[in-house]
Design a protein around this motif. Structure first.
Motif, PDB file in Angstrom:
ATOM      1  N   GLY A  34      -4.687  -1.703   6.167  1.00 38.16           N
ATOM      2  CA  GLY A  34      -4.171  -2.982   5.707  1.00 38.16           C
ATOM      3  C   GLY A  34      -2.680  -3.180   5.879  1.00 38.16           C
ATOM      4  O   GLY A  34      -2.170  -4.261   5.578  1.00 38.16           O
ATOM      5  N   ASP A  35      -1.980  -2.170   6.395  1.00 37.86           N
ATOM      6  CA  ASP A  35      -0.533  -2.285   6.580  1.00 37.86           C
ATOM      7  C   ASP A  35      -0.194  -2.923   7.922  1.00 37.86           C
ATOM      8  O   ASP A  35      -0.753  -2.552   8.963  1.00 37.86           O
ATOM      9  CB  ASP A  35       0.139  -0.905   6.548  1.00 37.86           C
ATOM     10  CG  ASP A  35       0.330  -0.359   5.155  1.00 37.86           C
ATOM     11  OD1 ASP A  35       0.367  -1.154   4.195  1.00 37.86           O
ATOM     12  OD2 ASP A  35       0.462   0.881   5.022  1.00 37.86           O
ATOM     13  N   ASN A  75       1.651  -4.889   3.433  1.00 34.87           N
ATOM     14  CA  ASN A  75       0.207  -4.788   3.288  1.00 34.87           C
ATOM     15  C   ASN A  75      -0.370  -6.155   2.952  1.00 34.87           C
ATOM     16  O   ASN A  75       0.242  -6.928   2.200  1.00 34.87           O
ATOM     17  CB  ASN A  75      -0.157  -3.786   2.195  1.00 34.87           C
ATOM     18  CG  ASN A  75      -1.632  -3.407   2.227  1.00 34.87           C
ATOM     19  OD1 ASN A  75      -2.493  -4.133   1.709  1.00 34.87           O
ATOM     20  ND2 ASN A  75      -1.934  -2.276   2.838  1.00 34.87           N
ATOM     21  N   TRP A  76      -1.540  -6.466   3.515  1.00 36.72           N
ATOM     22  CA  TRP A  76      -2.136  -7.788   3.290  1.00 36.72           C
ATOM     23  C   TRP A  76      -2.370  -8.044   1.801  1.00 36.72           C
ATOM     24  O   TRP A  76      -2.398  -9.207   1.360  1.00 36.72           O
ATOM     25  CB  TRP A  76      -3.432  -7.952   4.086  1.00 36.72           C
ATOM     26  CG  TRP A  76      -4.589  -7.089   3.657  1.00 36.72           C
ATOM     27  CD1 TRP A  76      -5.008  -5.930   4.229  1.00 36.72           C
ATOM     28  CD2 TRP A  76      -5.500  -7.336   2.566  1.00 36.72           C
ATOM     29  NE1 TRP A  76      -6.107  -5.423   3.575  1.00 36.72           N
ATOM     30  CE2 TRP A  76      -6.438  -6.279   2.560  1.00 36.72           C
ATOM     31  CE3 TRP A  76      -5.612  -8.344   1.620  1.00 36.72           C
ATOM     32  CZ2 TRP A  76      -7.464  -6.191   1.618  1.00 36.72           C
ATOM     33  CZ3 TRP A  76      -6.644  -8.267   0.676  1.00 36.72           C
ATOM     34  CH2 TRP A  76      -7.553  -7.202   0.684  1.00 36.72           C
ATOM     35  N   LYS A 128       7.323  -2.693   6.517  1.00 34.48           N
ATOM     36  CA  LYS A 128       5.883  -2.555   6.295  1.00 34.48           C
ATOM     37  C   LYS A 128       5.444  -3.608   5.283  1.00 34.48           C
ATOM     38  O   LYS A 128       6.118  -3.856   4.290  1.00 34.48           O
ATOM     39  CB  LYS A 128       5.577  -1.148   5.766  1.00 34.48           C
ATOM     40  CG  LYS A 128       4.119  -0.898   5.426  1.00 34.48           C
ATOM     41  CD  LYS A 128       3.893   0.540   4.953  1.00 34.48           C
ATOM     42  CE  LYS A 128       4.487   0.784   3.586  1.00 34.48           C
ATOM     43  NZ  LYS A 128       4.099   2.117   3.046  1.00 34.48           N
TER      44      LYS A 128
END
Length: 375
Positions: free
Chosen positions: A132-133, A235-236, A233
Motif C-alpha cells: 500500500g505504500d 500509504n493509501w 512515502k
C-alpha cells in the motif's frame, strides 16, 4: 477567477451534470482536458457501451499482471508493460534483496507496493516499505531494497520529468492527505550499519540504456544532508478521499501525484452518494484527451466485473466507457452504501504503447464484458 457563464442546452436534459437524469436515459460526458475543461453532457436512450463487437486500436484491454511471474533482482530487468515519451510502466517481482544499487537518470521513479515488505536504502537514509505504500524516488537517487517478504511493485516513471503534489485550491493544503503524513528516509542505525568497504555496483538507467559503475565501497555512505529534496512515502490508508453525498465527483478530484504530462490518482474506500438523484457509479464518458490506465490493488472495484487485484485496465483515448451493466444496475438500486476498492489510476496526456509483455497477460474478453447477457 471564473466569470458567470451560462451553458447551452437543447432537447430533454437534466439541470445539472450527473444528477436527476431524465427517466430511462444514460448520461455521457464529452469533455476537454480530462475533467477540467469544457464539457457537453448527452442523454441517450441506450447505454453508450452497448456495442455488439469491438475491433481496432481503440479497443479497451485488461491485463492480468498477476500472471507475470518473472522474478528479477533489478528494477531495470522488470518488464515494461506500457510506455510513451513521458511515462514508463513496469511490473516488478522482487523475491530476494537487490545485489546492486539502482539509479534512474531518465526521470523520477514512483513505486507502488502491491504486496510484500522490505527495507529501502538510498542516499538520504533508510525507510521501511510495505503493501500500500507509494514511494517517490527523485531522479538520480541511488537506492536498493532488502526483502523481508517477496515484493510485487508497480513502477511508474516520469520520464524527463518530476512528481509534484496537486494543487488543492479551495480545499486547502491539508485536504485529501496532509503532507505531515509523508514518510521519509532517515540516517538511522540501520542505514549506518549497511555502510562499509564492500565492492558495490550501481546500475544506472539513462535513455533506456544501462551503465554499471563499480565502487570499492558502498556509495550509500553519507553522514548527513540538508535541503528540501528527498524521497517520500505515502500509504493509501492515509488518504482521505473528497466526497459529496449529492454529486459523483470526477476521478481527477482524487489526484495524488502529478507530472507535466500525466497524473496518478488513488481510489480509496469511501461512502457512496446517498442523494436519490445522484449517480452512484462513474458516469459514461469520452476522455478524448487522455489514455486511462487503472491498476486494481485491493477489494472489489465497484464499477467493474471480472476484475481481481493485480489486474490493469487500459482505456485508450477515444474509447467511450463507464460502468459495467451489473455495476450500473447495482448503483441505480443503491445496493451498496460504500466502496471497498483501492486502485491506482494513470491518466496520460500522450498515447501509451503496450508491449509484448503486456499482451502476453491480456484477458481478451474484456471488450465483451460490457455486453448485457440475455436470459
Amino acid at each position: 477567477m471564473h466569470w458567470i457563464r451560462l451553458p447551452l442546452a437543447d432537447g430533454l436534459h437534466s439541470k445539472q451534470a450527473h444528477a436527476d437524469l431524465p427517466d430511462g436515459t444514460f448520461e455521457r460526458e464529452v469533455g476537454k482536458e480530462g475533467f477540467g475543461g469544457p464539457a457537453a453532457h448527452f442523454h441517450h436512450k441506450h447505454p453508450p457501451t452497448g456495442w455488439l463487437s469491438f475491433d481496432g486500436p481503440v479497443k479497451p484491454r485488461a491485463l492480468d499482471f498477476v500472471e507475470s511471474k518473472q522474478q528479477v533482482s533489478s528494477p531495470w530487468q522488470a518488464s515494461v508493460m506500457m510506455h510513451n515519451a513521458h511515462c514508463e510502466v513496469r511490473w516488478w517481482r522482487l523475491a530476494e534483496s537487490m545485489p546492486a544499487l539502482a539509479r534512474n537518470s531518465d526521470g523520477d521513479q514512483l513505486l507502488f507496493v502491491h504486496d510484500g515488505v522490505g527495507e529501502l536504502f538510498c542516499d538520504w537514509g533508510h525507510m521501511s516499505i510495505a503493501e500500500g505504500d507509494y514511494v517517490v524516488l527523485p531522479r538520480g537517487c541511488m537506492w536498493r531494497i532488502e526483502v523481508s517478504a517477496p515484493l510485487a511493485i508497480l513502477m511508474i516513471e516520469a520520464t524527463e520529468a518530476a512528481y509534484r503534489l496537486p494543487e488543492k485550491g479551495m480545499l486547502g493544503p491539508h485536504a485529501i492527505f496532509d503532507p505531515a503524513v509523508l514518510g521519509r528516509p532517515l540516517m538511522d542505525d540501520a542505514f549506518r550499519a549497511q555502510q562499509g568497504e564492500t565492492e558495490t555496483r550501481v546500475i544506472v538507467k539513462r535513455r533506456g540504456a544501462l551503465t554499471t559503475i563499480t565502487y570499492p565501497f558502498n556509495p550509500l555512505d553519507a553522514v548527513g544532508w540538508h535541503g528540501d529534496l528527498t524521497p517520500v512515502k505515502l500509504n493509501w490508508r492515509d488518504i482521505r478521499p473528497v466526497m459529496s453525498h449529492r454529486y459523483h465527483l470526477p476521478p481527477s478530484v482524487h489526484t495524488t501525484f502529478q507530472t507535466d504530462r500525466f497524473i496518478v490518482t488513488t481510489f480509496c474506500p469511501r461512502p457512496i452518494e446517498s442523494d436519490p438523484g445522484a449517480l452512484k457509479v462513474p458516469f459514461f464518458h469520452n476522455n478524448d484527451d487522455y489514455d486511462e490506465v487503472i491498476f486494481y490493488h485491493k477489494g472489489n472495484f465497484f464499477s467493474r466485473d471480472n476484475i481481481h487485484p493485480g489486474m490493469v485496465s487500459f482505456h485508450p483515448s477515444g474509447f467511450t466507457h463507464g460502468p459495467h451493466p451489473k455495476a450500473f444496475a447495482a448503483g441505480a438500486a443503491h445496493a451498496k452504501k460504500e466502496t471497498d476498492e483501492v486502485a491506482v489510476m494513470i491518466d496520460a496526456r500522450d498515447p501509451l504503447d503496450l508491449t509484448d509483455a503486456a499482451f502476453k497477460v491480456e484477458w481478451t474478453g474484456y471488450a465483451d464484458s460490457w455486453k448485457v447477457k440475455k436470459d
